[in-house]
Structures are given as structure tokens and as C-alpha cells.
Scaffold this active site. Structure first.
Site, PDB file in Angstrom:
ATOM      1  N   THR A  89      43.271  45.316  48.247  1.00  0.00           N
ATOM      2  CA  THR A  89      44.505  44.537  48.389  1.00  0.00           C
ATOM      3  C   THR A  89      45.440  44.927  47.255  1.00  0.00           C
ATOM      4  O   THR A  89      45.131  44.667  46.080  1.00  0.00           O
ATOM      5  CB  THR A  89      44.213  43.021  48.317  1.00  0.00           C
ATOM      6  OG1 THR A  89      43.282  42.684  49.340  1.00  0.00           O
ATOM      7  CG2 THR A  89      45.490  42.220  48.516  1.00  0.00           C
ATOM      8  N   LYS A 136      48.633  41.298  55.017  1.00  0.00           N
ATOM      9  CA  LYS A 136      47.600  40.669  54.167  1.00  0.00           C
ATOM     10  C   LYS A 136      48.221  39.618  53.232  1.00  0.00           C
ATOM     11  O   LYS A 136      47.718  38.497  53.127  1.00  0.00           O
ATOM     12  CB  LYS A 136      46.884  41.764  53.361  1.00  0.00           C
ATOM     13  CG  LYS A 136      45.985  41.289  52.251  1.00  0.00           C
ATOM     14  CD  LYS A 136      44.686  40.725  52.755  1.00  0.00           C
ATOM     15  CE  LYS A 136      43.870  40.158  51.596  1.00  0.00           C
ATOM     16  NZ  LYS A 136      42.686  39.464  52.059  1.00  0.00           N
ATOM     17  N   LYS A 161      45.843  36.487  42.444  1.00  0.00           N
ATOM     18  CA  LYS A 161      46.324  37.872  42.536  1.00  0.00           C
ATOM     19  C   LYS A 161      47.163  38.071  43.807  1.00  0.00           C
ATOM     20  O   LYS A 161      48.263  38.625  43.769  1.00  0.00           O
ATOM     21  CB  LYS A 161      45.117  38.817  42.537  1.00  0.00           C
ATOM     22  CG  LYS A 161      45.458  40.264  42.867  1.00  0.00           C
ATOM     23  CD  LYS A 161      44.206  41.080  43.206  1.00  0.00           C
ATOM     24  CE  LYS A 161      44.573  42.288  44.023  1.00  0.00           C
ATOM     25  NZ  LYS A 161      43.448  43.082  44.482  1.00  0.00           N
TER      26      LYS A 161
HETATM   27  P1  NAD Z   1      34.760  44.301  42.760  1.00  0.00           P
HETATM   28  O1  NAD Z   1      35.313  44.179  41.393  1.00  0.00           O
HETATM   29  O2  NAD Z   1      33.464  43.676  43.092  1.00  0.00           O
HETATM   30  O3  NAD Z   1      34.660  45.851  43.193  1.00  0.00           O
HETATM   31  C1  NAD Z   1      35.540  46.841  42.770  1.00  0.00           C
HETATM   32  C2  NAD Z   1      34.705  48.002  42.296  1.00  0.00           C
HETATM   33  O4  NAD Z   1      35.558  49.109  41.965  1.00  0.00           O
HETATM   34  C3  NAD Z   1      33.889  47.679  41.032  1.00  0.00           C
HETATM   35  O5  NAD Z   1      32.510  47.831  41.314  1.00  0.00           O
HETATM   36  C4  NAD Z   1      34.405  48.697  40.007  1.00  0.00           C
HETATM   37  O6  NAD Z   1      33.372  49.180  39.138  1.00  0.00           O
HETATM   38  C5  NAD Z   1      34.930  49.793  40.899  1.00  0.00           C
HETATM   39  N1  NAD Z   1      35.913  50.673  40.253  1.00  0.00           N
HETATM   40  C6  NAD Z   1      37.024  50.336  39.558  1.00  0.00           C
HETATM   41  N2  NAD Z   1      37.665  51.435  39.125  1.00  0.00           N
HETATM   42  C7  NAD Z   1      36.952  52.494  39.573  1.00  0.00           C
HETATM   43  C8  NAD Z   1      37.073  53.907  39.430  1.00  0.00           C
HETATM   44  N3  NAD Z   1      38.102  54.443  38.760  1.00  0.00           N
HETATM   45  N4  NAD Z   1      36.145  54.697  39.984  1.00  0.00           N
HETATM   46  C9  NAD Z   1      35.093  54.153  40.664  1.00  0.00           C
HETATM   47  N5  NAD Z   1      34.915  52.826  40.827  1.00  0.00           N
HETATM   48  C10 NAD Z   1      35.824  52.015  40.279  1.00  0.00           C
HETATM   49  O7  NAD Z   1      35.924  43.730  43.735  1.00  0.00           O
HETATM   50  P2  NAD Z   1      35.775  43.298  45.268  1.00  0.00           P
HETATM   51  O8  NAD Z   1      35.530  41.827  45.337  1.00  0.00           O
HETATM   52  O9  NAD Z   1      34.869  44.255  45.960  1.00  0.00           O
HETATM   53  O10 NAD Z   1      37.282  43.521  45.770  1.00  0.00           O
HETATM   54  C11 NAD Z   1      37.798  44.812  46.017  1.00  0.00           C
HETATM   55  C12 NAD Z   1      39.162  44.675  46.670  1.00  0.00           C
HETATM   56  O11 NAD Z   1      39.026  43.903  47.872  1.00  0.00           O
HETATM   57  C13 NAD Z   1      40.195  43.957  45.811  1.00  0.00           C
HETATM   58  O12 NAD Z   1      41.451  44.596  45.964  1.00  0.00           O
HETATM   59  C14 NAD Z   1      40.217  42.539  46.400  1.00  0.00           C
HETATM   60  O13 NAD Z   1      41.473  41.901  46.219  1.00  0.00           O
HETATM   61  C15 NAD Z   1      39.956  42.836  47.862  1.00  0.00           C
HETATM   62  N6  NAD Z   1      39.357  41.727  48.616  1.00  0.00           N
HETATM   63  C16 NAD Z   1      38.309  41.028  48.091  1.00  0.00           C
HETATM   64  C17 NAD Z   1      37.748  39.978  48.818  1.00  0.00           C
HETATM   65  C18 NAD Z   1      36.580  39.187  48.267  1.00  0.00           C
HETATM   66  O14 NAD Z   1      36.285  38.106  48.802  1.00  0.00           O
HETATM   67  N7  NAD Z   1      35.892  39.674  47.236  1.00  0.00           N
HETATM   68  C19 NAD Z   1      38.277  39.623  50.080  1.00  0.00           C
HETATM   69  C20 NAD Z   1      39.326  40.383  50.607  1.00  0.00           C
HETATM   70  C21 NAD Z   1      39.867  41.429  49.859  1.00  0.00           C
END
Ligand code: NAD
Length: 295
Positions: free
Chosen positions: A93, A168, A243
């Protein structure tokens, strides 16, 4: 059809999404900065590469699921050089403007690209029942659709580049505002001596009905599965709602849209998420409102 998929960002969402692609028969190579995320993904059939660039070098589809726009833009610079002629699908997102810049980076390097943010949270990612909102051309959507269908139940083509992110943030603004409205109704009902159950029984079958009330009810009792019944353990964390509402408020400034409630909801969630509330489910905002205002 089996595809070679490079998946970068194997966190709470990306990990189970990548696992569902493996289950669907695709060859998934992945990378995450966090060792724990790499180990878990490996246990679910993802081949772990030494770097993000290595994960996508042979890929026909490059998927990213990263925290925020800056991560996507930083990585796209690197990934678009490493891959050759791939379909880039960013499911994070991020701001509409950032999504358009990312798509331009991919297209300039000879790839195709869509933005495809999701709704459904971690349970939806685990169950393969996410909703995808897709921005890109008709041809790019047709190419992305079967890949996304392996991770979700509904895939909607919202329009050109950035349209998925636009859908979204508009959807989550409805959710943030309606959660505050439902919470305020319970707080006012408490002051008026109304039981939670009585208000729920009326509003859930009357014109106050909405998802925030009937699926994620902010008070314990009426909806047994809602996070309110387990001390507001997320769920959808208040920090993520803050966010998303921040992205909506920024988009309103950029476009001149006047959002009276959306901007106020962004302020209330930003303030609530600053403290201990950030890790709680977003329905916990009711506790801040009950205590005399979340901000
Ligand atoms: P998260 O923090 O669990 O996962 C993100 C991952 O990206 C982490 O494991 C981090 O180590 C990795 N990362 C960051 N920079 C990196 C890089 N340069 N190289 C490799 N890996 C890297 O977050 P999430 O909950 O999985 O959310 C991810 C996205 O999905 C966000 O944009 C969030 O807004 C969106 N989202 C989340 C949810 C939810 O309920 N968690 C729901 C809808 C949308």
C-alpha cells in the site's frame, strides 16, 4: 501455467502470499531483509536467494510486498535493472504518485507493471482470499489476473497506473471513518445507559449497519470473532490504518479534494497510533475516544 516468480518482501502479508503461489504450482524465488521471514518462507516452499536482485534475475513476474513507498521506489531502481522483460506487480500500500513513478521506472526499463494493493489482512493472505485492486493497462491486467487469483478471491481492474492504490486508500478511508463513527455511537450509548448488545441488535439490522460494526465490532460481546474480545490484538493494526489515512489526506491535499471527516480521521488515528495503540487492532480507537478523545 507454471511461472518463475521473484517475490521480495516476505513479511506478515508477503510470506503467506508467496506460499500460496507455491501451492498453485509456481516456482517462487524470494528475498527479505529479515532472516526470520526468510526461514519461514523457506519452510513453505519458497527458494531463498542471496539478495533481492538475485531473487528476480530469472523471473517472469516480479512481486513486491513492502512496508511503504520509499522501500518500493528504492528497490525498483535495483530490481528493474536485474530482471529482463518481466511483469512487475507491487502489492504494497503506497501513495498513488509513488505507484505511478514505480510503474514508469519498470516500463522505462522494458518491463510491464501494475499496482495491485490488497484488502483482507493476514487472515486473507493465509487463506488465499484477498481482494486485489489493480491499476494498469488492459493487457497488463490480463497478464496479472491469473497470478493474483492464486492469492485472492477477487481481482478488480480499477483503471490505469495508480488506480489500484486510489481504490485502496478510498476504501480504507471509508473504513477508518466508519470505525470512528461506530465507536462514538457506542461511547454515547454508554453515557445514555444503553447496553452494547441493544445498540448492536438495532444498528446491525438498521441503517447504521456497516462492516466496522458487524464484522469488527469495537466493543466486546456482540461479534465473538472481533479483536475487541481478545484485548484488541490485531487484526489490522492502528498504525497501518494511520498510514493509509495519511495517504488519503496527502492525496486530498495534492488533488484539492476537501475531506472533512477523512482528514480528521487521519489526525485521530495518527495520534492514537503514536503511543501503545499503534500495535493494537484499529478498533481499539474506541478506548481513546471513551477516555475523552483520541487526540
Ligand atoms: P511487514 O513489515 O510484515 O513485511 C514487510 C517486509 O518487507 C518485512 O519482512 C521487511 O523485512 C521486508 N523488507 C523491507 N525492505 C526490504 C528490502 N529492501 N528488501 C527485502 N525485504 C525488505 O508488513 P506487512 O504487514 O506484510 O505489510 C506489507 C504491505 O502490505 C504494507 O504496505 C501494508 O500497508 C500492506 N497491507 C498490510 C495489511 C496487514 O493487515 N498487515 C493489510 C493490507 C495491506
Amino acid at each position: 501455467m507454471t511461472l518463475r516468480i521473484g517475490f521480495v518482501g516476505l513479511g506478515h502479508m508477503g510470506g503467506p502470499m508467496a506460499a500460496n503461489l507455491v501451492k498453485a504450482g509456481h516456482a517462487v524465488t524470494g528475498y527479505d531483509l529479515a532472516p526470520a521471514a526468510r526461514t519461514l518462507a523457506a519452510s513453505r516452499g519458497v527458494v531463498i536467494a542471496d539478495s533481492a536482485a538475485a531473487a528476480v534475475a530469472e523471473a517472469e513476474v516480479v512481486l513486491t510486498m513492502l512496508p511503504a513507498g520509499r522501500h518500493v521506489l528504492e528497490l525498483y531502481g535495483e530490481l528493474t535493472k536485474a530482471a529482463s522483460g518481466a511483469l512487475f506487480v507491487d502489492c504494497s500500500t503506497i501513495a498513488v504518485g509513488d505507484a505511478r513513478v514505480a510503474a514508469d521506472l519498470a516500463r522505462t526499463a522494458g518491463h510491464r507493471a501494475v499496482d495491485a494493493p490488497v484488502s483482507g489482512g493476514v487472515p486473507g493472505a493465509e487463506a488465499g482470499s484477498l481482494t486485489f485492486m489493480v491499476g494498469g493497462s488492459d493487457g497488463e491486467f490480463a497478464e496479472a489476473e491469473p497470478v493474483l487469483a492464486a492469492m485472492g478471491r477477487k481481482v478488480v481492474h480499477c483503471g490505469g497506473p495508480g488506480a489500484g492504490q486510489a481504490a485502496k486508500i478510498c476504501n480504507n478511508m471509508i473504513l477508518g471513518v466508519s470505525m470512528i463513527a461506530v465507536s462514538e455511537a457506542f461511547v454515547l450509548g454508554e453515557r445514555l445507559g444503553l447496553s452494547h448488545q441493544a445498540l448492536f441488535d438495532v444498528a446491525s439490522t438498521a441503517s447504521g449497519q456497516c462492516w466496522a460494526l458487524t464484522s469488527n465490532c469495537p466493543v466486546p460481546g456482540p461479534v465473538p470473532a472481533s479483536p475487541a474480545n481478545r484485548d484488541y490484538r490485531a487484526g489490522f493494526a492502528a498504525a497501518l490504518m494511520a498510514k493509509d489515512l495519511g495517504l488519503a489526506a496527502d492525496a486530498a491535499t495534492a488533488t484539492g479534494a476537501r475531506l472533512e471527516l477523512g482528514v480528521r480521521a487521519a489526525e485521530l488515528y495518527a495520534s492514537f497510533a503514536e503511543g501503545a495503540g499503534g500495535v493494537l487492532d484499529f478498533s481499539a480507537i474506541v478506548t481513546g475516544l471513551r477516555e475523552g478523545g483520541a487526540a
